[in-house]
Write a protein that holds these residues in place. Structure first.
Motif, PDB file in Angstrom:
ATOM      1  N   LEU A  67      21.403 -45.619  -6.850  1.00  0.00           N
ATOM      2  CA  LEU A  67      22.400 -44.680  -6.348  1.00  0.00           C
ATOM      3  C   LEU A  67      22.338 -44.632  -4.825  1.00  0.00           C
ATOM      4  N   LEU A  68      23.487 -44.792  -4.192  1.00  0.00           N
ATOM      5  CA  LEU A  68      23.593 -44.667  -2.740  1.00  0.00           C
ATOM      6  C   LEU A  68      23.759 -43.199  -2.388  1.00  0.00           C
ATOM      7  N   GLY A  69      22.862 -42.669  -1.538  1.00  0.00           N
ATOM      8  CA  GLY A  69      22.957 -41.266  -1.186  1.00  0.00           C
ATOM      9  C   GLY A  69      21.969 -40.880  -0.107  1.00  0.00           C
ATOM     10  N   ASP A  70      22.196 -39.732   0.492  1.00  0.00           N
ATOM     11  CA  ASP A  70      21.356 -39.170   1.548  1.00  0.00           C
ATOM     12  C   ASP A  70      20.493 -38.063   0.950  1.00  0.00           C
ATOM     13  N   MET A  71      19.192 -38.275   0.896  1.00  0.00           N
ATOM     14  CA  MET A  71      18.316 -37.277   0.283  1.00  0.00           C
ATOM     15  C   MET A  71      18.364 -35.946   1.026  1.00  0.00           C
TER      16      MET A  71
END
Length: 248
Positions: free
Chosen positions: A101-105
């Motif tokens: 999953l592409l995302g900003d923690m």
């Protein structure tokens, strides 16, 4: 790309630092692969999962999937989250077994409450301590990360986050936000006397405090980590890194 001696997170946002050239190193550089794999193994050990029981795990900052590969080899299922498209492309090219999953923690972890039996993270959390734009407030981004992580873990599950704190103030910032989010736990420092081998592991519990795992020393001996424990009541705590130096 960071120059020699410069911390990577000082060079700009992680999604820019971890470009195709950087991602290629995590596929071809045997030393980097070995180091990442060993840290993943140590993080999994510190999770203290039930033996011979496959678990559903979250890998924060999964990168090219090296840590995830270790989880798969140990019989676990996993989901990886990373902010770098290039690193995730490298993971896809390597046919990793986990879901990606592409995302900003720093904007939170987008999963339902109680989704995961545990979480590991290798060399990622310290990136949240830097503001790459005016709207970035490290304390708020850390709290958003930790509070969402607390939510997506099964009650009583652990998270083990290997990180490279720049200094004691940065480590305190990180652990303070973890405490505010509800976690108990502590910090384990392996090989505290070695400049190259020294590693910090933030061990977090999403339920009542339990034992702190063992820290590894230069002599490969294991000695009980005694100092940094949260309380189940979630009282304010200053975390002191655990090292074998403290054992007389």
């Amino acid at each position: 790309m960071a120059s020699r001696g410069q911390r990577p997170e000082h060079s700009g946002p992680p999604e820019l630092f971890y470009d195709k050239n950087e991602a290629r190193k995590y596929v071809r550089n045997s030393r980097m692969i070995d180091v990442q794999t060993k840290m993943a193994g140590r993080a999994l050990e510190l999770l203290c999962l039930p033996e011979d029981q496959p678990c559903y795990l979250l890998d924060i900052g999964c990168g090219s999937g090296l840590s995830g590969d270790y989880l798969s080899d140990e019989g676990h299922y996993w989901v990886g989250l990373d902010i770098s498209p290039a690193m995730l492309d490298a993971a896809l090219d390597r046919d990793t077994e986990g879901d990606l999953l592409l995302g900003d923690m720093g904007q939170g972890i987008p999963f339902k409450p109680g989704s995961f039996d545990g979480c590991i993270s290798i060399s990622a959390v310290q990136w949240l301590c830097n503001a790459n734009k005016k709207s970035d407030i490290p304390a708020k981004r850390l709290y958003c990360f930790f509070s969402s992580l607390y939510s997506v873990l099964v009650h009583g599950a652990r998270a083990v986050l290997q990180l490279y704190p720049e200094n004691s103030e940065q480590l305190e910032l990180i652990t303070t936000q973890a405490t505010k989010a509800g976690f108990t736990g502590g910090v384990v420092v392996d090989y505290p006397n070695s400049a190259r081998a020294k590693k910090f592991y933030l061990c977090l519990f999403s339920g009542p405090s339990t034992f702190i795992p063992m820290a590894q020393s230069e002599e490969n001996e294991e000695e009980e980590a005694r100092e940094s424990t949260f309380t189940v009541e979630r009282l304010p705590l200053v975390l002191t890194p655990v090292s074998t130096d403290d054992v007389s």
